[in-house]
Structure formats: C-alpha cells, structure tokens
Design a protein around this motif. Structure first.
Motif, mmCIF file in Angstrom:
data_model
loop_
_atom_site.group_PDB
_atom_site.id
_atom_site.type_symbol
_atom_site.label_atom_id
_atom_site.label_comp_id
_atom_site.label_asym_id
_atom_site.label_seq_id
_atom_site.Cartn_x
_atom_site.Cartn_y
_atom_site.Cartn_z
ATOM 1 N N LEU A 204 0.827 -1.205 0.000
ATOM 2 C CA LEU A 204 0.000 0.000 0.000
ATOM 3 C C LEU A 204 0.863 1.258 0.000
ATOM 4 C CD1 LEU A 204 -2.495 -1.396 2.591
ATOM 5 C CD2 LEU A 204 -3.253 -0.332 0.449
ATOM 6 N N PRO A 205 0.331 2.359 -0.532
ATOM 7 C CA PRO A 205 1.082 3.617 -0.454
ATOM 8 C C PRO A 205 0.994 4.174 0.965
ATOM 9 C CG PRO A 205 -1.074 4.004 -1.427
ATOM 10 C CD PRO A 205 -0.953 2.513 -1.234
ATOM 11 N N VAL A 206 2.113 4.599 1.503
ATOM 12 C CA VAL A 206 2.101 5.216 2.832
ATOM 13 C C VAL A 206 2.198 6.734 2.740
ATOM 14 C CG1 VAL A 206 2.973 3.205 4.050
ATOM 15 C CG2 VAL A 206 4.593 4.824 3.057
ATOM 16 N N ARG A 207 2.674 7.217 1.615
ATOM 17 C CA ARG A 207 2.720 8.666 1.394
ATOM 18 C C ARG A 207 2.747 8.921 -0.101
ATOM 19 N NH1 ARG A 207 7.196 11.605 4.607
ATOM 20 N NH2 ARG A 207 5.608 11.307 6.232
ATOM 21 N N ILE A 208 2.082 9.996 -0.518
ATOM 22 C CA ILE A 208 2.137 10.463 -1.895
ATOM 23 C C ILE A 208 2.378 11.958 -1.858
ATOM 24 C CG2 ILE A 208 0.898 10.730 -4.069
ATOM 25 C CD1 ILE A 208 -0.663 8.219 -3.426
ATOM 26 N N THR A 209 3.355 12.433 -2.622
ATOM 27 C CA THR A 209 3.662 13.859 -2.655
ATOM 28 C C THR A 209 3.518 14.402 -4.063
ATOM 29 O OG1 THR A 209 6.035 13.509 -3.049
ATOM 30 C CG2 THR A 209 5.296 13.590 -0.749
ATOM 31 N N VAL A 210 3.244 15.696 -4.159
ATOM 32 C CA VAL A 210 3.181 16.372 -5.453
ATOM 33 C C VAL A 210 3.957 17.671 -5.326
ATOM 34 C CG1 VAL A 210 0.964 17.430 -4.839
ATOM 35 C CG2 VAL A 210 1.680 17.378 -7.223
ATOM 36 N N ALA A 211 4.804 17.948 -6.325
ATOM 37 C CA ALA A 211 5.624 19.147 -6.301
ATOM 38 C C ALA A 211 5.797 19.682 -7.709
ATOM 39 C CB ALA A 211 6.996 18.848 -5.678
ATOM 40 N N GLY A 212 5.960 20.989 -7.810
ATOM 41 C CA GLY A 212 6.174 21.617 -9.102
ATOM 42 C C GLY A 212 4.941 22.302 -9.635
ATOM 43 N N GLY A 214 3.752 25.170 -8.996
ATOM 44 C CA GLY A 214 3.003 25.846 -7.940
ATOM 45 C C GLY A 214 2.475 24.942 -6.855
ATOM 46 N N ALA A 215 2.667 23.643 -6.980
ATOM 47 C CA ALA A 215 2.123 22.700 -5.996
ATOM 48 C C ALA A 215 3.216 22.207 -5.049
ATOM 49 C CB ALA A 215 1.478 21.508 -6.693
ATOM 50 N N ASP A 216 2.841 21.989 -3.815
ATOM 51 C CA ASP A 216 3.729 21.401 -2.816
ATOM 52 C C ASP A 216 2.841 20.790 -1.740
ATOM 53 O OD1 ASP A 216 5.740 20.627 -1.154
ATOM 54 O OD2 ASP A 216 6.295 22.662 -0.495
ATOM 55 N N ALA A 217 2.501 19.512 -1.910
ATOM 56 C CA ALA A 217 1.525 18.879 -1.023
ATOM 57 C C ALA A 217 1.889 17.420 -0.794
ATOM 58 C CB ALA A 217 0.117 18.983 -1.623
ATOM 59 N N ALA A 218 1.288 16.846 0.248
ATOM 60 C CA ALA A 218 1.535 15.443 0.570
ATOM 61 C C ALA A 218 0.282 14.830 1.173
ATOM 62 C CB ALA A 218 2.704 15.315 1.547
ATOM 63 N N VAL A 219 0.081 13.542 0.912
ATOM 64 C CA VAL A 219 -0.992 12.773 1.529
ATOM 65 C C VAL A 219 -0.361 11.568 2.213
ATOM 66 C CG1 VAL A 219 -3.138 11.494 1.196
ATOM 67 C CG2 VAL A 219 -2.629 13.465 -0.266
ATOM 68 N N ASP A 220 -0.579 11.440 3.506
ATOM 69 C CA ASP A 220 -0.117 10.277 4.258
ATOM 70 C C ASP A 220 -1.284 9.337 4.493
ATOM 71 O OD1 ASP A 220 2.484 11.150 4.430
ATOM 72 O OD2 ASP A 220 2.236 12.091 6.378
ATOM 73 N N PHE A 221 -1.046 8.031 4.302
ATOM 74 C CA PHE A 221 -2.069 7.010 4.495
ATOM 75 C C PHE A 221 -1.669 6.093 5.650
ATOM 76 C CE2 PHE A 221 -2.321 8.135 -0.002
ATOM 77 C CZ PHE A 221 -3.680 8.338 -0.175
ATOM 78 N N SER A 222 -2.650 5.710 6.462
ATOM 79 C CA SER A 222 -2.410 4.790 7.572
ATOM 80 C C SER A 222 -3.747 4.182 7.997
ATOM 81 C CB SER A 222 -1.748 5.523 8.757
ATOM 82 O OG SER A 222 -2.596 6.554 9.234
ATOM 83 N N GLY A 223 -3.714 3.361 9.050
ATOM 84 C CA GLY A 223 -4.948 2.810 9.603
ATOM 85 C C GLY A 223 -5.764 1.994 8.630
ATOM 86 N N PHE A 224 -5.092 1.295 7.714
ATOM 87 C CA PHE A 224 -5.826 0.520 6.715
ATOM 88 C C PHE A 224 -6.678 -0.558 7.381
ATOM 89 C CE2 PHE A 224 -1.905 1.958 4.549
ATOM 90 C CZ PHE A 224 -2.485 2.729 3.563
ATOM 91 N N ASP A 225 -7.955 -0.611 6.996
ATOM 92 C CA ASP A 225 -8.930 -1.603 7.459
ATOM 93 C C ASP A 225 -9.234 -1.514 8.956
ATOM 94 O OD1 ASP A 225 -9.410 -2.714 4.927
ATOM 95 O OD2 ASP A 225 -7.635 -3.991 5.085
ATOM 96 N N LYS A 226 -8.843 -0.439 9.605
ATOM 97 C CA LYS A 226 -9.217 -0.225 11.002
ATOM 98 C C LYS A 226 -10.554 0.510 11.055
ATOM 99 C CE LYS A 226 -4.524 -0.198 12.880
ATOM 100 N NZ LYS A 226 -3.517 0.564 13.664
ATOM 101 N N PRO A 227 -11.429 0.187 12.017
ATOM 102 C CA PRO A 227 -12.756 0.794 12.043
ATOM 103 C C PRO A 227 -12.730 2.296 12.332
ATOM 104 C CG PRO A 227 -12.379 -0.491 14.030
ATOM 105 C CD PRO A 227 -11.242 -0.798 13.107
ATOM 106 N N VAL A 228 -13.680 2.992 11.750
ATOM 107 C CA VAL A 228 -13.865 4.414 12.030
ATOM 108 C C VAL A 228 -14.452 4.553 13.439
ATOM 109 C CG1 VAL A 228 -15.100 6.509 11.350
ATOM 110 C CG2 VAL A 228 -14.225 4.942 9.593
#
Length: 252
Positions: A204-212, A214-228
């Motif tokens: 699974l992806p644990v982080r995705i970043t975008v740059a360039g 004008g963009a500079d952002a990141a998405v971190d993923f965790s807690g897969f399949d854990k209940p809300v």
C-alpha cells in the motif's frame, strides 16, 4: 453553504494526488516489489489501495492553481462513515466533520465563521456556542460532506480516472514513518508525483507527494482496514442545521 465547498475540497485534495500518480495498467507480479519496474509498482500500490475497506488519510499543503494551502485529516470507510477535520490554514478556519450512518455533524470554529461567512457568520457562531450543526445525509446541502466521507467515492475516482502518460522512475528504498518503502515518481506537465510504496504486506502507499508548477503537497495514508470511531455528539451538543440556517443574520 461554505461548509459544502470545504467538503468538496477535502475530497479533491486527496484524490488529485492519488489519481495523478497511478498509471492505469493493471499488472500483477511476484512479491519482490523492489525489483519491479516503476509503473508496475505504481499499479500494485493502486490495486492494493482500491481493496481496503477503511483508512486514515492526512493531506496537507498547496496544490497550486490558486488553491490556498490546507490540511484534510479524515478516517473513513466504505459504509460512508468518517471522522476528522478540514483546516483551511492561515487562521482561515477549521471544520470538524463526523458522519455516522444517516447523521452528519459539522463544527466550524470562530475563524471559519469570520472568514468564510463574513456576513452573519458571527451570529451563527453565537447561536452554535461551541455545538455541532447536525443534519441528515439526505440533505442536499450536505451532499459534498457525505461524498467526501465515503471511501467508495474516493475509490471510484481512483479507479475511473487512473491516468496514462508521463515518465515513471524508481528511487532508492527509504523509510517513511517507520515503514520501509520504495518511491516511485511520475513526472507529468511539470509536476513530480511520488508514491512511497510499502515494500511489505499488500504494498500500500504510505505517502504520496506532489511538487512543481506551484504545488507542494503530501498525503499520508495509515490505519488501513481499522474501524472508524463510532462516537457521535450527544443531542445537547447539537443544533439542527435547518433551524440554524433558518435564522437569517442581520447584514447591517
């Protein structure tokens, strides 16, 4: 309602990054993911993400295109339940979001009312007095919130819009929040999008970043399949959204 726009941006912020990094070519291979070509690693990561039933995501930064930096922090599942918040940054306001079953609760802070609802926002803030706005998931005014809270909406965006093109490269294995991951970067239209893919488990992806561009952002993923989390605000801490919006604030 301003909260509608915030919810829509919450979904778009995370989905934009995920869509841009996947290649759209379904390829399976053995579990020695580090030896695979970059595009195949991206595909494995996308497929694994589509299989999860719940997750926690934290998206932060600036996606460019005249979008201000913001932070989205949500735990959500395929049943449409979610808990989290959207912070617009720069003291522009923050909204807590809870969606459980058919109920939706929103709690904007004072900065949100001041900056996002400049006419009458302070009156709404005074009526709420720290309580949540509560509405029904069928309320059209809350539809963007409901969609942003549904992992199936997110999965459909990833599945239906997996893009092609661009140049894929694979980097050296690194560690992201204690997880051993292989970075895969896709360069497209002057933007570099990097997925850090777990070398173990389901890849699974644990982080995705975008740059360039004008963009500079990141998405971190965790807690897969854990209940809300299931807790919802008690009745004495809520105000019906229709009753609240029915109070026309003074424009003087």
């Amino acid at each position: 309602m301003a909260a509608q726009r915030i919810a829509a941006r919450a979904a778009a912020c995370a989905a934009f990054v995920v869509l841009a990094v996947t290649s759209g070519t379904a390829v399976r291979a053995d579990d020695d993911i580090e030896s695979l070509p970059a595009e195949q690693i991206a595909d494995r990561s996308r497929d694994a993400l589509l299989d999860v039933r719940s997750l926690h995501l934290r998206a932060q930064g600036d996606l460019g295109e005249n979008r201000s930096a913001m932070t989205v922090d949500l735990t959500l599942d395929r049943n449409g339940n979610c808990v989290g918040d959207v912070d617009l940054g720069r003291d522009q306001g923050k909204v807590e979001i809870i969606k459980r079953g058919d109920g939706v609760w929103l709690k904007p802070d004072a900065d949100f009312w001041k900056n996002q609802v400049p006419v009458g926002g302070s009156a709404f803030d005074a009526v709420l007095a720290g309580r949540y706005m509560k509405g029904d998931a069928s309320d059209s005014r809350l539809r963007p919130v409901v969609e942003a809270c549904d992992l199936d909406t997110f999965r459909e965006l990833v599945s239906d819009n997996a893009a092609t093109g661009g140049t894929f490269t694979k980097g050296e294995v690194t560690t992201v929040d204690g997880v051993r991951a292989v970075p895969v970067t896709r360069t497209l239209h002057d933007r570099r999008l990097t997925a850090y893919v777990d070398t173990g488990g389901e890849h699974l992806p644990v982080r995705i970043t975008v740059a360039g561009d004008g963009a500079d952002a990141a998405v971190d993923f965790s807690g897969f399949d854990k209940p809300v989390p299931t807790a919802t605000p008690p009745a004495d801490e809520t105000v019906d959204v229709s009753a609240l919006l029915g109070r026309a604030p003074s424009q003087s």
